[in-house]
Design a protein around this motif. Structure first.
Motif, PDB file in Angstrom:
ATOM      1  N   TYR A   1       0.874  -1.188   0.113  1.00 12.46           N
ATOM      2  CA  TYR A   1      -0.034   0.257  -0.107  1.00 12.46           C
ATOM      3  C   TYR A   1       0.835   1.367   0.242  1.00 12.46           C
ATOM      4  O   TYR A   1       0.590   2.270  -0.467  1.00 12.46           O
ATOM      5  CB  TYR A   1      -0.843   0.037   1.336  1.00 12.46           C
TER       6      TYR A   1
ATOM      7  N   TYR B   1      -2.951   1.352 -12.921  1.00 10.44           N
ATOM      8  CA  TYR B   1      -3.168   0.502 -11.908  1.00 10.44           C
ATOM      9  C   TYR B   1      -4.028  -0.659 -12.487  1.00 10.44           C
ATOM     10  O   TYR B   1      -3.860  -2.002 -11.901  1.00 10.44           O
ATOM     11  CB  TYR B   1      -4.000   1.156 -10.593  1.00 10.44           C
TER      12      TYR B   1
ATOM     13  N   GLU C   1      -2.627  -6.594  -5.823  1.00 17.20           N
ATOM     14  CA  GLU C   1      -4.073  -7.013  -5.900  1.00 17.20           C
ATOM     15  C   GLU C   1      -4.334  -8.461  -5.624  1.00 17.20           C
ATOM     16  O   GLU C   1      -5.035  -8.888  -4.976  1.00 17.20           O
ATOM     17  CB  GLU C   1      -4.664  -6.779  -7.320  1.00 17.20           C
TER      18      GLU C   1
ATOM     19  N   ARG D   1      -3.394   0.245   5.561  1.00 17.50           N
ATOM     20  CA  ARG D   1      -3.589   1.703   5.524  1.00 17.50           C
ATOM     21  C   ARG D   1      -2.540   2.656   6.034  1.00 17.50           C
ATOM     22  O   ARG D   1      -2.236   3.822   5.890  1.00 17.50           O
ATOM     23  CB  ARG D   1      -4.969   2.112   6.024  1.00 17.50           C
TER      24      ARG D   1
ATOM     25  N   TYR E   1     -15.457   2.263  -3.600  1.00 21.14           N
ATOM     26  CA  TYR E   1     -13.932   2.883  -3.529  1.00 21.14           C
ATOM     27  C   TYR E   1     -13.307   3.747  -4.549  1.00 21.14           C
ATOM     28  O   TYR E   1     -12.340   4.218  -4.643  1.00 21.14           O
ATOM     29  CB  TYR E   1     -13.063   1.288  -4.014  1.00 21.14           C
TER      30      TYR E   1
ATOM     31  N   PHE F   1     -10.395   5.778  -3.091  1.00 24.65           N
ATOM     32  CA  PHE F   1      -8.950   5.708  -3.512  1.00 24.65           C
ATOM     33  C   PHE F   1      -8.691   6.696  -4.419  1.00 24.65           C
ATOM     34  O   PHE F   1      -7.728   7.423  -4.510  1.00 24.65           O
ATOM     35  CB  PHE F   1      -8.619   4.179  -3.963  1.00 24.65           C
TER      36      PHE F   1
ATOM     37  N   PHE G   1     -12.560  -7.829  -6.839  1.00 22.92           N
ATOM     38  CA  PHE G   1     -11.299  -6.761  -7.322  1.00 22.92           C
ATOM     39  C   PHE G   1     -11.179  -6.329  -8.752  1.00 22.92           C
ATOM     40  O   PHE G   1     -11.108  -5.201  -9.004  1.00 22.92           O
ATOM     41  CB  PHE G   1      -9.956  -7.462  -6.768  1.00 22.92           C
TER      42      PHE G   1
ATOM     43  N   GLN H   1     -13.814  -3.820  -9.271  1.00 19.51           N
ATOM     44  CA  GLN H   1     -13.352  -2.945  -8.611  1.00 19.51           C
ATOM     45  C   GLN H   1     -12.313  -1.977  -9.421  1.00 19.51           C
ATOM     46  O   GLN H   1     -12.138  -0.695  -9.374  1.00 19.51           O
ATOM     47  CB  GLN H   1     -12.937  -3.249  -7.236  1.00 19.51           C
TER      48      GLN H   1
HETATM   49  N1  LIG Z   1      -8.315  -4.194  -4.163  1.00 21.68           N
HETATM   50  C1  LIG Z   1      -7.788  -3.131  -2.987  1.00 21.68           C
HETATM   51  C2  LIG Z   1      -7.351  -1.981  -3.758  1.00 21.68           C
HETATM   52  C3  LIG Z   1      -6.145  -1.428  -3.109  1.00 21.68           C
HETATM   53  C4  LIG Z   1      -5.919  -0.004  -3.421  1.00 21.68           C
HETATM   54  N2  LIG Z   1      -4.856   0.340  -2.735  1.00 21.68           N
HETATM   55  C5  LIG Z   1      -4.398  -0.726  -2.401  1.00 21.68           C
HETATM   56  N3  LIG Z   1      -5.194  -1.672  -2.694  1.00 21.68           N
HETATM   57  C6  LIG Z   1      -8.495  -3.023  -1.858  1.00 21.68           C
HETATM   58  O1  LIG Z   1      -9.737  -2.914  -2.199  1.00 21.68           O
HETATM   59  N4  LIG Z   1      -8.182  -3.427  -0.948  1.00 21.68           N
HETATM   60  C7  LIG Z   1      -8.963  -3.342   0.435  1.00 21.68           C
HETATM   61  C8  LIG Z   1      -9.007  -2.072   1.281  1.00 21.68           C
HETATM   62  O2  LIG Z   1     -10.039  -1.489   1.872  1.00 21.68           O
HETATM   63  O3  LIG Z   1      -7.979  -1.494   1.116  1.00 21.68           O
END
Ligand SMILES: N[C@@H](Cc1c[nH]cn1)C(=O)NCC(=O)O
Length: 463
Positions: free
Chosen positions: A30, A61, A141, A172, A264, A268, A385, A388
């Protein structure tokens, strides 16, 4: 009376240690995911990246995850080959992608070259850095879905949502650190170098790889401690391609997947532009601008496990997702109001966004095993995912394009570099729209749960 067989997952110390080890790998992933976001202004001033170049780079990404279906392939590999093989491959891919990205941003050999690929024209450096990011994204991912399956393996029937919440919280921490430290690191030692934070991320990822290797030994021990399945049971459990059909014909799964992409997409991609929003709308200095958005991931660190624990014990998963979506709408709508531009307002809104960003994921991810059987779980997470990633790819590009086309208000000189100034009202209204759509799907999910009896409103802990 038959004695209940103890396995390694019955040892609290073993399962929480396993969680800590894999969560650290995700933290490293992350960190790299978000480390470039706060550098938007510096990339514009130092390397000549415009807003659409920045948006295009961030959209990388999803290039391979979406168009080559790498996430789906990763999910199938996970269900067929297991967590050790898949997790190791994923972490190695993260490191390889980051090496390419670091090279692209640190080299001068691409200077002055502009490439046109399909409909996209951008500096060669943006393309190569994007290529590295796209490769990395496949790794992070697939690592993400692998870790979800690992957590399910250790915590089913136990503190599942709390464990998933703690993993997200740790990951996070990586996002928060990236947002808070990228600009100071790039500006350290009196010389601005935008590749420096990426080098740090690369070092971190190598440590994350070692951490995953350590987990592999724990996983082997766990398997050895469990009752060995018979060949017939293994054949019954084996993943079949027809399982994909079963997943995608499940309405509840679709509601989660669509809620996921919409929710998301409002968070993000927002984070990619949040530092720039602080500078342009709230007049925060470039050095401090990352501090306010970094409160978002830091805020979620306590709250995601807290809400996860609540879900484990009290249930109400669907309701938690509805409240989270409502908060996201309120925050983005208020961010779009032009006269609310005091930095204190920005802090309050980011903190509330942090609550929303804790609520939805803490209930969403542990709800998937209530809808999908364990043997299809890797593929089900991978497919969610995948859906997403359309948002994680498309929305940053959309916002970058909107900013460049409709939102430029002038130019200023910062630290001797000339950069554009932007009005963020329109992008924030777009983010609000995603929140509204997410809310609709959260309600649909609740209705479907009532019809099918998935138990989303019930606690996860089996007494
Ligand atoms: N697919 C991941 C997306 C993500 C974004 N940054 C790093 N990964 C995701 O949704 N993870 C779950 C989350 O809530 O972080």
């Amino acid at each position: 009376m038959e004695k209940i067989r103890q396995t390694l997952r019955d040892s609290a110390a073993a399962r929480w240690t396993a969680l800590a080890v894999v969560a650290f790998t995700m933290l490293c992933g992350y960190y790299l995911t978000d480390v470039v976001a706060p550098l938007k202004g510096l990339l514009e001033g130092k390397l000549g990246w415009g807003s659409s170049d920045f948006g295009f780079f961030n959209s990388a990404y999803g290039w391979f995850n979406v168009f080559l279906g790498m996430l789906i392939v990763g999910g199938i590999i996970l269900d067929k080959m297991g967590v050790r093989f898949t997790g190791l491959m994923a972490t190695i891919i993260m490191v390889c992608g980051t090496i390419i990205k670091f090279w692209a941003i640190s080299t001068h050999s691409l200077d002055g070259q502009v490439w046109k690929v399909l409909w996209f024209e951008a500096p060669a450096q943006v393309f190569i850095a994007g290529l590295g990011f796209a490769i990395f994204a496949v790794g992070v991912e697939v690592a993400g879905i692998t870790v979800s399956k690992i957590i399910y393996k250790w915590f089913k029937g136990k503190e599942l949502a709390l464990a998933m919440g703690l993993e997200m919280a740790t990951a996070r921490l990586g996002t928060g650190l990236a947002i808070a430290t990228a600009v100071p690191i790039a500006k350290a030692f009196g010389v601005v170098d935008v590749s420096r934070p990426i080098l740090l991320a690369l070092i971190l990822l190598c440590i994350g790889l070692l951490s995953f290797v350590m987990y592999m030994f724990m996983d082997k021990k766990l398997d050895a401690s469990e009752v060995q399945k018979t060949q017939a049971e293994m054949d019954e459990d084996a993943f079949k391609i027809s399982d994909i059909f079963k997943i995608i014909t499940n309405k509840g799964w679709w509601y989660i997947a669509i809620l996921c992409v919409l929710f998301y997409s409002a968070v993000f991609p927002f984070l990619k532009y949040a530092t720039d929003l602080m500078i342009n709308k709230f007049g925060v200095s470039e050095e401090l601008a990352g501090t306010i958005p970094s409160m978002l991931p830091f805020g979620t660190i306590l709250l995601t496990p807290f809400f996860g624990n609540l879900y484990d014990r009290k249930g109400k998963g669907a309701t938690i997702m509805i409240i989270g979506s409502l908060l996201i709408i309120a925050v983005h709508a208020l961010f779009s109001v032009p006269f609310l531009h005091h930095w204190i307002m920005a802090i309050i809104l980011i903190l509330v966004l942090g609550v929303g960003f804790s609520l939805v994921p803490s209930a969403m991810w542990p709800s998937v095993p209530k809808i999908i059987p364990e043997k299809q779980l890797g593929t089900a997470y991978a497919l969610i995912f995948w859906v997403q990633n359309w948002g994680l790819m498309g929305v940053p590009a959309l916002i970058g394009w909107v900013l460049e086309k409709y939102c430029i208000t002038g130019q200023v000189v910062r630290d001797g570099l000339t950069v554009n100034t932007y009005n963020y009202t329109l992008p924030m209204l777009i983010f609000t729209g995603f929140g509204v759509l997410a809310l609709i799907f959260a309600f649909l999910l609740k209705i479907e749960d009532k019809k099918k009896g998935y138990g989303l409103q019930l606690p996860n802990i089996v007494k």
